[in-house]
Design a protein around this motif. Structure first.
Motif, PDB file in Angstrom:
ATOM      1  N   ASN A 194       0.815  -1.227   0.000  1.00 49.22           N
ATOM      2  CA  ASN A 194       0.000   0.000   0.000  1.00 49.22           C
ATOM      3  C   ASN A 194       0.844   1.272   0.000  1.00 49.22           C
ATOM      4  OD1 ASN A 194      -2.425  -1.406   0.011  1.00 49.22           O
ATOM      5  ND2 ASN A 194      -2.557  -1.449   2.259  1.00 49.22           N
ATOM      6  N   PHE A 195       2.091   1.183   0.412  1.00 47.92           N
ATOM      7  CA  PHE A 195       2.892   2.387   0.621  1.00 47.92           C
ATOM      8  C   PHE A 195       3.213   3.140  -0.664  1.00 47.92           C
ATOM      9  CE2 PHE A 195       3.545   0.488   4.743  1.00 47.92           C
ATOM     10  CZ  PHE A 195       3.624   1.595   5.587  1.00 47.92           C
ATOM     11  N   GLY A 196       3.288   2.459  -1.778  1.00 47.62           N
ATOM     12  CA  GLY A 196       3.574   3.153  -3.024  1.00 47.62           C
ATOM     13  C   GLY A 196       5.039   3.527  -3.139  1.00 47.62           C
ATOM     14  N   PRO A 197       5.408   4.283  -4.185  1.00 43.98           N
ATOM     15  CA  PRO A 197       6.812   4.627  -4.435  1.00 43.98           C
ATOM     16  C   PRO A 197       7.373   5.603  -3.409  1.00 43.98           C
ATOM     17  CG  PRO A 197       5.392   5.764  -5.991  1.00 43.98           C
ATOM     18  CD  PRO A 197       4.512   4.818  -5.231  1.00 43.98           C
ATOM     19  N   PHE A 198       8.678   5.606  -3.268  1.00 50.11           N
ATOM     20  CA  PHE A 198       9.344   6.519  -2.330  1.00 50.11           C
ATOM     21  C   PHE A 198       9.215   7.961  -2.801  1.00 50.11           C
ATOM     22  CE2 PHE A 198      13.293   8.671  -0.857  1.00 50.11           C
ATOM     23  CZ  PHE A 198      13.041   8.613   0.508  1.00 50.11           C
ATOM     24  N   ASN A 199       9.441   8.190  -4.092  1.00 50.14           N
ATOM     25  CA  ASN A 199       9.316   9.527  -4.674  1.00 50.14           C
ATOM     26  C   ASN A 199       8.283   9.461  -5.792  1.00 50.14           C
ATOM     27  OD1 ASN A 199       9.565  12.078  -5.703  1.00 50.14           O
ATOM     28  ND2 ASN A 199      11.716  11.893  -6.298  1.00 50.14           N
ATOM     29  N   ALA A 200       7.015   9.631  -5.432  1.00 49.51           N
ATOM     30  CA  ALA A 200       5.927   9.467  -6.394  1.00 49.51           C
ATOM     31  C   ALA A 200       5.799  10.645  -7.341  1.00 49.51           C
ATOM     32  CB  ALA A 200       4.601   9.267  -5.640  1.00 49.51           C
ATOM     33  N   ALA A 201       6.370  11.787  -6.992  1.00 47.02           N
ATOM     34  CA  ALA A 201       6.235  12.981  -7.828  1.00 47.02           C
ATOM     35  C   ALA A 201       7.061  12.877  -9.098  1.00 47.02           C
ATOM     36  CB  ALA A 201       6.632  14.227  -7.048  1.00 47.02           C
ATOM     37  N   GLY A 202       8.097  12.060  -9.085  1.00 50.01           N
ATOM     38  CA  GLY A 202       8.892  11.841 -10.280  1.00 50.01           C
ATOM     39  C   GLY A 202      10.015  12.833 -10.491  1.00 50.01           C
ATOM     40  N   GLY A 203      10.078  13.881  -9.689  1.00 53.13           N
ATOM     41  CA  GLY A 203      11.152  14.861  -9.808  1.00 53.13           C
ATOM     42  C   GLY A 203      12.339  14.477  -8.944  1.00 53.13           C
ATOM     43  N   SER A 204      13.104  15.477  -8.555  1.00 52.97           N
ATOM     44  CA  SER A 204      14.265  15.206  -7.717  1.00 52.97           C
ATOM     45  C   SER A 204      13.836  14.865  -6.294  1.00 52.97           C
ATOM     46  CB  SER A 204      15.199  16.418  -7.691  1.00 52.97           C
ATOM     47  OG  SER A 204      14.610  17.489  -6.970  1.00 52.97           O
ATOM     48  N   PHE A 205      14.663  14.069  -5.633  1.00 57.89           N
ATOM     49  CA  PHE A 205      14.397  13.688  -4.239  1.00 57.89           C
ATOM     50  C   PHE A 205      14.334  14.924  -3.348  1.00 57.89           C
ATOM     51  CE2 PHE A 205      16.797  13.259  -0.233  1.00 57.89           C
ATOM     52  CZ  PHE A 205      15.858  12.553   0.525  1.00 57.89           C
ATOM     53  N   LEU A 206      15.270  15.853  -3.543  1.00 59.15           N
ATOM     54  CA  LEU A 206      15.332  17.036  -2.692  1.00 59.15           C
ATOM     55  C   LEU A 206      14.076  17.891  -2.832  1.00 59.15           C
ATOM     56  CD1 LEU A 206      17.038  18.581  -0.673  1.00 59.15           C
ATOM     57  CD2 LEU A 206      18.109  19.811  -2.581  1.00 59.15           C
ATOM     58  N   HIS A 207      13.582  18.028  -4.065  1.00 60.32           N
ATOM     59  CA  HIS A 207      12.377  18.832  -4.280  1.00 60.32           C
ATOM     60  C   HIS A 207      11.173  18.190  -3.589  1.00 60.32           C
ATOM     61  CE1 HIS A 207       8.700  20.077  -6.497  1.00 60.32           C
ATOM     62  NE2 HIS A 207       9.285  21.258  -6.443  1.00 60.32           N
ATOM     63  N   ALA A 208      11.040  16.875  -3.713  1.00 59.95           N
ATOM     64  CA  ALA A 208       9.933  16.171  -3.064  1.00 59.95           C
ATOM     65  C   ALA A 208      10.019  16.301  -1.549  1.00 59.95           C
ATOM     66  CB  ALA A 208       9.936  14.704  -3.477  1.00 59.95           C
ATOM     67  N   LEU A 209      11.236  16.188  -1.018  1.00 53.15           N
ATOM     68  CA  LEU A 209      11.432  16.299   0.429  1.00 53.15           C
ATOM     69  C   LEU A 209      11.089  17.700   0.916  1.00 53.15           C
ATOM     70  CD1 LEU A 209      12.515  14.952   3.050  1.00 53.15           C
ATOM     71  CD2 LEU A 209      14.767  15.889   2.447  1.00 53.15           C
TER      72      LEU A 209
END
Length: 476
Positions: A194-209
């Motif tokens: 159920n958790f889904g992807p770590f970075n679902a937005a598809g952009g950079s990790f830093l931007h998502a964080l």
């Protein structure tokens, strides 16, 4: 009782007189003060936030952890400052006392924006849970529901501080228990798929964080609640710090556990589009829709409690500033019930406007409001952390030598955290926040002119060299 002292410990020249009736002064004990923090922090925002964070992925859980550390640092800072300056106004009082009149005004103005704009965000989330039962999905239907949700807390606050405190304590208990239930029991029903992807937005990790962290900041908005209403609190020197830390710790536990539980119980694709994620989680845990209805009812109560607490704060900040001559005089007048009625009514009207505008013209009203409120929230937080650092370095206020190193570290972390949150809110939110902040400058000019003042206020000292007040140049 005479005019309450200004943050510096002495009355400000030409400040308007504002007596606080016995009903309003020292009414809130430690349980009520802690409830004010929890009630202000835990609103319907957390009930919708997991769905908003899901689009960025499970990286938002890491963001929650980092923001929690920053929030706890700020809670400690508010406690330290509350002991040094136990007067109403919170971040406004701390900035004014440390840096002067104009920075104090900007903090009051910024927090005031946060309060009524943030209330609009709470109202939007609240509507989603009311519609779990009503299904008024049209724009007009949502606006009507939100109007009811904003009117009830306004009426409770206008009726008096005791009624507001009792309402806050009851709604806090009623919402905290079921949230804790989901946070704990939900952990036993989680499924890794159920958790889904770590970075679902598809952009950079830093931007998502950064973006998810900026959204989480709004969930913690309210940790300063008790410091703003300091003069409504019994033994403020002691209880401001305790209530701030206890309330923030309680919220942190529920926030972290419930977010993980929701992510693990609602499939990612379903969670992204959910308007009632906690209800969906309970339905998935136990089957059927009855449990989801119970959670929706608790979310409705939670929203009313959060709106109740923030309606008080939307009036308390300009009230404190008005006493010092930094806001229009009308905001500093108290009713027979001991409450600043003008601030309550004006703040409610502005909240209604923001809510309606975002429903009519924004694709994602909740996220838009949250990011804007994040910017206006962390500005007073930044000044509060800076004020703490200022007093630690100059030692012009009481400072514990033994705790100096630890206090310095916490103040620096608090400052760095707030700067990171401004950056993470994004260009659009920062631009809108800056414009709204600058709009306050003409108000400052108007207030100064109405007092017949020009030039900066100067500190007045007695024969011993101790600061006893302020005075400014005035027109003849």
């Amino acid at each position: 009782m005479g005019q309450p002292a200004a943050p510096s410990g002495a009355p400000v020249a030409d400040a308007p007189t504002a007596d606080i009736p016995d009903e309003g002064k020292g009414t809130l004990g430690l349980p009520q003060a802690t409830a004010l923090v929890i009630g202000g922090v835990i609103g319907t925002g957390i009930f919708l936030l997991p769905a908003t964070l899901a689009k960025y992925g499970t990286v938002s859980i890491l963001a929650f952890g980092l923001v929690t550390i920053g929030a706890l640092c700020l809670a400690v800072i508010f406690g330290k400052l509350g002991r040094r300056i136990p007067s109403s106004g919170g971040p406004y009082a701390y900035a004014r006392d440390a840096f002067g009149e104009f920075p104090g005004f900007l903090n009051a103005w910024s927090f005031w924006i946060t309060a009524w704009a943030g209330n609009a965000g709470i109202a939007v989330a609240w509507v989603g849970y009311v519609n779990y039962f009503l299904h008024w999905d049209s724009t007009i239907g949502k606006i009507v529901i939100a109007l009811v949700g904003l009117a009830v807390p306004a009426l409770v606050n206008v009726s008096g501080v005791k009624n507001m405190g009792a309402f806050q304590l009851v709604t806090t208990v009623l919402k905290f228990v079921p949230l804790l239930f989901v946070a704990i029991v939900g952990l036993f029903f989680m499924q890794s798929a159920n958790f889904g992807p770590f970075n679902a937005a598809g952009g950079s990790f830093l931007h998502a964080l950064q973006t998810s962290a900026a959204l989480v900041v709004f969930a913690y908005s309210g940790i300063e609640a008790v410091s703003i209403a300091a003069e409504r609190v019994k033994n403020p020197e002691r209880n401001i710090g305790r209530a701030s830390v206890y309330g923030t710790l309680a919220c942190a536990v529920v926030y972290m556990l419930s977010t993980v539980a929701i992510f693990g119980n609602v499939p990612h694709d379903q969670l992204v589009g959910s308007t009632a994620p906690f209800s969906d989680a309970l339905n998935n845990m136990f089957g059927g829709s009855a449990w989801g209805g119970v959670m929706a009812a608790m979310a409705i109560i939670s929203g009313l409690g959060a709106l109740n607490g923030w309606t008080l704060l939307v009036a308390e900040m300009p009230y404190a500033a008005s006493r010092d001559g930094m806001f229009p005089k009308a905001f500093g007048k108290l009713s027979k019930a001991g409450v600043p009625t003008v601030g309550i009514l004006v703040g409610t009207v502005l909240t209604i406007i923001v809510m309606a505008v975002n429903y009519l013209w924004s694709e994602d009203a909740f996220e838009t409001i949250l990011l804007l409120a994040t910017v206006t929230t962390v500005i007073p937080y930044l000044f509060s952390a800076s004020a703490q650092l200022f007093w630690l370095v100059t030692r012009e206020r009481a400072v514990s030598r033994g705790a100096l190193a630890g206090d310095l570290a916490i103040a620096i972390v608090g400052m760095a955290f707030t700067l990171w949150m401004v950056y993470g809110a994004g260009e659009d939110a920062v631009l809108k926040g800056l414009i709204m902040l600058l709009v306050g400058i003409p108000v400052y000019i108007w207030v100064k002119a109405s007092r017949g003042e020009y030039g900066p206020n100067e500190v007045v000292h007695d024969k011993s060299g101790k600061a006893v007040g302020t005075a400014s140049s005035t027109e003849e």
